[in-house]
Design a protein around this motif. Structure first.
Motif, short mmCIF file in Angstrom:
data_model
loop_
_atom_site.label_atom_id
_atom_site.label_comp_id
_atom_site.label_asym_id
_atom_site.label_seq_id
_atom_site.Cartn_x
_atom_site.Cartn_y
_atom_site.Cartn_z
N GLN A 9 0.84 -1.19 0.00
CA GLN A 9 0.00 0.00 0.00
C GLN A 9 0.87 1.24 0.00
OE1 GLN A 9 -2.29 -1.73 3.05
NE2 GLN A 9 -2.72 -3.05 1.33
N GLU A 10 0.28 2.34 -0.45
CA GLU A 10 1.04 3.58 -0.54
C GLU A 10 1.58 3.98 0.83
OE1 GLU A 10 0.60 8.12 -2.27
OE2 GLU A 10 -1.18 6.84 -2.13
N ARG A 15 6.75 10.13 0.83
CA ARG A 15 6.18 9.61 -0.43
C ARG A 15 7.06 9.88 -1.64
NH1 ARG A 15 0.21 11.55 1.10
NH2 ARG A 15 -0.34 9.75 2.38
N VAL A 20 6.20 3.94 -7.71
CA VAL A 20 5.07 3.04 -7.93
C VAL A 20 5.43 2.10 -9.08
CG1 VAL A 20 2.64 2.87 -8.55
CG2 VAL A 20 3.43 4.78 -7.14
N TRP A 75 4.67 -0.22 -4.09
CA TRP A 75 5.57 0.92 -3.94
C TRP A 75 6.91 0.36 -3.52
CZ3 TRP A 75 0.51 0.92 -3.49
CH2 TRP A 75 -0.21 2.00 -4.01
#
Length: 82
Positions: A9-10, A15, A20, A75
């Motif tokens: 999951q992100e 970030r 991705v 990710w």
């Protein structure tokens, strides 16, 4: 051995440090898991993680127990080296 990082999951932190990708292959080599992912530009990257990390991220994917993780979005961060 330095291992790469992979999330199902992100990530909620840093970030901008994560890429991705889509899993295109998963295999075992020398007691480790090798996950091949393609980024948005279609560039393949081999990620080397422990078998325990493989089990963890696969369990967090929205797939059935008998389904392959190939084709799933993840990710990742390339950190490793041999």
């Amino acid at each position: 051995m330095n291992h790469d990082r992979i999330h199902a999951q992100e990530p909620s932190h840093h970030r901008d440090r994560w890429t991705v990708g889509t899993i295109t292959g998963i295999a075992e080599r020398d007691g480790h898991c090798v996950v091949t992912v393609e980024d948005g530009a279609g560039e393949p990257t081999e990620l080397v993680v422990t078998l325990a990390i493989r089990d963890l991220f696969v369990s967090r994917l929205e797939i059935g127990d008998d389904e392959s993780p190939v084709g799933e979005r993840v990710w990742f961060r390339k950190r490793g080296g041999q």
